[in-house]
Enzyme design. Structure first.
Site, PDB file in Angstrom:
ATOM      1  N   GLU A   1       1.029  -1.155   0.003  1.00  0.00           N
ATOM      2  CA  GLU A   1      -0.043  -0.128  -0.038  1.00  0.00           C
ATOM      3  C   GLU A   1       0.864   1.321  -0.028  1.00  0.00           C
ATOM      4  O   GLU A   1       0.337   2.299   0.463  1.00  0.00           O
ATOM      5  CB  GLU A   1      -0.939  -0.040   1.167  1.00  0.00           C
ATOM      6  CG  GLU A   1      -2.119  -1.105   1.145  1.00  0.00           C
ATOM      7  CD  GLU A   1      -3.027  -1.004  -0.020  1.00  0.00           C
ATOM      8  OE1 GLU A   1      -3.446   0.042   0.027  1.00  0.00           O
ATOM      9  OE2 GLU A   1      -3.455  -2.072  -0.422  1.00  0.00           O
TER      10      GLU A   1
ATOM     11  N   HIS B   1      -5.385   1.409   6.856  1.00  0.00           N
ATOM     12  CA  HIS B   1      -3.832   1.674   6.674  1.00  0.00           C
ATOM     13  C   HIS B   1      -3.182   2.285   7.927  1.00  0.00           C
ATOM     14  O   HIS B   1      -4.026   2.816   8.510  1.00  0.00           O
ATOM     15  CB  HIS B   1      -3.692   2.934   5.490  1.00  0.00           C
ATOM     16  CG  HIS B   1      -4.090   2.506   4.037  1.00  0.00           C
ATOM     17  ND1 HIS B   1      -4.764   3.512   3.302  1.00  0.00           N
ATOM     18  CD2 HIS B   1      -3.405   1.515   3.451  1.00  0.00           C
ATOM     19  CE1 HIS B   1      -4.851   2.712   2.269  1.00  0.00           C
ATOM     20  NE2 HIS B   1      -4.382   1.786   2.266  1.00  0.00           N
TER      21      HIS B   1
ATOM     22  N   CYS C   1      -3.333  11.146   3.275  1.00  0.00           N
ATOM     23  CA  CYS C   1      -3.635  10.262   2.376  1.00  0.00           C
ATOM     24  C   CYS C   1      -3.333  10.926   1.141  1.00  0.00           C
ATOM     25  O   CYS C   1      -2.917  10.442   0.024  1.00  0.00           O
ATOM     26  CB  CYS C   1      -4.949   9.763   2.387  1.00  0.00           C
ATOM     27  SG  CYS C   1      -5.476   8.776   3.731  1.00  0.00           S
TER      28      CYS C   1
HETATM   29  O1  SUG Z   1      -7.790   2.941  -0.599  1.00  0.00           O
HETATM   30  N1  SUG Z   1     -10.608   4.912  -0.576  1.00  0.00           N
HETATM   31  C1  SUG Z   1      -9.217   4.629  -0.168  1.00  0.00           C
HETATM   32  C2  SUG Z   1      -8.860   5.761   0.898  1.00  0.00           C
HETATM   33  C3  SUG Z   1      -7.280   5.770   0.745  1.00  0.00           C
HETATM   34  C4  SUG Z   1      -6.644   6.520   1.994  1.00  0.00           C
HETATM   35  N2  SUG Z   1      -5.312   6.465   1.893  1.00  0.00           N
HETATM   36  C5  SUG Z   1      -4.429   6.489   3.073  1.00  0.00           C
HETATM   37  N3  SUG Z   1      -4.705   6.066   4.167  1.00  0.00           N
HETATM   38  N4  SUG Z   1      -3.246   6.721   2.788  1.00  0.00           N
HETATM   39  C6  SUG Z   1      -9.045   3.694   0.017  1.00  0.00           C
HETATM   40  O2  SUG Z   1      -9.585   2.975   0.715  1.00  0.00           O
HETATM   41  C7  SUG Z   1     -12.642   4.616  -1.693  1.00  0.00           C
HETATM   42  C8  SUG Z   1     -13.365   4.746  -2.909  1.00  0.00           C
HETATM   43  C9  SUG Z   1     -14.742   4.487  -2.938  1.00  0.00           C
HETATM   44  O3  SUG Z   1     -15.324   3.706  -2.210  1.00  0.00           O
HETATM   45  O4  SUG Z   1     -15.500   5.123  -3.994  1.00  0.00           O
HETATM   46  C10 SUG Z   1     -11.238   4.552  -1.240  1.00  0.00           C
HETATM   47  O5  SUG Z   1     -10.773   3.936  -2.340  1.00  0.00           O
END
Ligand code: SUG
Length: 420
Positions: A170, A236, A353
């Site tokens: 990730e 994460h 993020c």
């Molecule tokens: O991978 N959300 C992302 C959020 C990422 C956050 N990043 C960090 N924590 N570094 C994920 O879960 C949701 C998309 C949707 O549901 O339409 C999404 O992909």
């Protein structure tokens, strides 16, 4: 001069809420809500401007080409691009949402970065992340890699392709670095999850080890996330911990063995400061709801540190009180600033993020990916003109919308004179 550069993901014109990420509570909660891509991108640019205003170097990465027609073709849809989009949207809405997500905005997941000072060959190593645990994210890496290879084409960098999908990676969301100064050798901390809990563990231990190996990093720790944190929605590690300089700021329940981690850090880096927030002051639930730890912990030009947090942190009483005490104390963190990134937050993406940290000399980076006030203005004008105002569930089958999304990205590439 070598410094930390934050590369934020410019929020793409297809930004929508499709509940694609199991274990990400905000994404699940907002599935089916109407998104506002234009407002989202402007919020992101405003955050970049804010960080630039603190005297720091800011860059950006571009949204990927969505919806992803190549992926839909792989899944068996045929015809012209427009037919592929129309057929997929009508026949399999969830698969289409997978192809349409603007999830590349969260550039903390784009790659893991080991600064030159940490690596054997003295180059800054960047590995695109495979994001293989979530379908919509697993299709990002080829385009992400191409973009990173362009932005960091200088021989000061080594840009690697993503790891094999069997080992979920990730990127920087499960990575922290402690150092005396950004350009000095650091201690790299790779945080992985273990399977068996309520939600998928996204970062695999072997993936972390492989990244350290291929980057030539010997001063590394491999640390397990606590199952309690993953089960509570910390999909994460950067939802419950953040590090910068010699400070690690984390929730009491972030790691499976916090005492072991503290002891290891104390041995490797005696000057490190571990700022731990006890559950009695801020519950894990409040931490995850407010994204207290998904903040940018920044070293300002005067050497002091500041947190850039989401507004939700200010609106959560336990977090607000804890932060007030933190900045009033005589620790290294002297200020807390709150920014509005609500459109991203509703999909589980806070300030941290939205950015990828790269320690490098900005002169070695392709200048088209660096921000100044003038190109922030240009980006804003472009977003105002081209980004859709709203995307609700009924819009997902609207061919005009997907034409507009493609046209928006095309306009962006042409404005920046980039072909990707
Ligand atoms: O991978 N959300 C992302 C959020 C990422 C956050 N990043 C960090 N924590 N570094 C994920 O879960 C949701 C998309 C949707 O549901 O339409 C999404 O992909």
């Amino acid at each position: 001069m070598i410094r930390e550069i934050n590369f934020d993901g410019l929020i793409g014109p297809s930004h929508n809420y499709a509940a694609l990420s199991l274990g990400n509570l905000a994404s699940a909660r907002h599935g089916g809500a109407t998104s506002r891509p234009r407002a989202a991108a402007l919020q992101g640019i405003a955050k970049m401007r804010f960080v630039m205003g603190l005297g720091l170097t800011q860059g950006f990465l571009l949204p990927l080409d969505r919806s992803n027609v190549g992926f839909l073709r792989q899944m068996g849809f045929v015809g012209t691009d427009e037919q592929v989009i129309a057929r997929a949207a009508a026949e399999d809405p969830r698969l289409f949402a997978t192809a349409a997500s603007a999830s590349s905005m969260w550039t903390a997941n784009a790659a893991t970065v080991s600064p030159a000072a940490d690596t054997e060959d003295g180059r800054c190593h960047i590995s695109a992340a495979n994001l293989s645990r979530m379908a919509h994210r697993s299709i990002e890496h080829p385009e992400t890699h191409a973009q990173l290879a362009l932005a960091f084409a200088d021989p000061a960098f080594a840009v690697h392709e993503a790891l094999p999908a069997a080992f979920g990676d990730e990127g920087a969301a499960n990575f922290m670095r402690l150092c005396e100064r950004h350009d000095a050798p650091g201690l790299e901390i790779f945080v992985f999850g273990e399977e068996g809990g309520r939600f998928p563990a996204r970062q695999n231990r072997r993936a972390s080890e492989a990244i350290a190996r291929r980057h030539g990093v010997s001063n590394a720790l491999f640390v397990a996330q606590s199952q309690t944190a993953i089960d509570a929605g910390a999909f994460h590690n950067d939802v419950v911990a953040v590090a910068n300089g010699n400070v690690l700021f984390a929730h009491e329940h972030a790691f499976a063995d916090a005492a072991g981690l503290k002891a290891d850090i104390a041995r490797r880096m005696p000057d490190a400061i571990y700022v731990e927030v006890p559950a009695s002051a801020v519950s894990l639930e409040d931490s995850i709801k407010s994204y207290l730890f998904n903040s940018q912990l920044l070293t300002l030009p005067d050497g002091s540190m500041a947190l850039v947090l989401p507004k939700e942190a200010e609106e959560t009483p336990s977090v607000k009180a804890w932060l007030a005490a933190l900045v009033a104390g005589n620790g290294p963190i002297r200020a807390a600033h709150f920014v509005d990134v609500r459109e991203s937050m509703q999909n589980g993406g806070g300030p941290a993020c939205l950015r990828l940290r790269v320690v490098a000399d900005p002169a070695r980076v392709d200048a088209r990916f660096l921000l100044d006030e003038a190109n922030a203005d240009r980006l804003e004008r472009l977003v105002e003109r081209w980004w859709p105002e709203a995307i609700g569930p009924a819009d997902m089958t609207n061919a005009d919308l997907w034409r507009q999304v493609k046209a928006a990205r095309k306009a962006l590439l042409s404005e920046l004179e980039l072909s990707l």
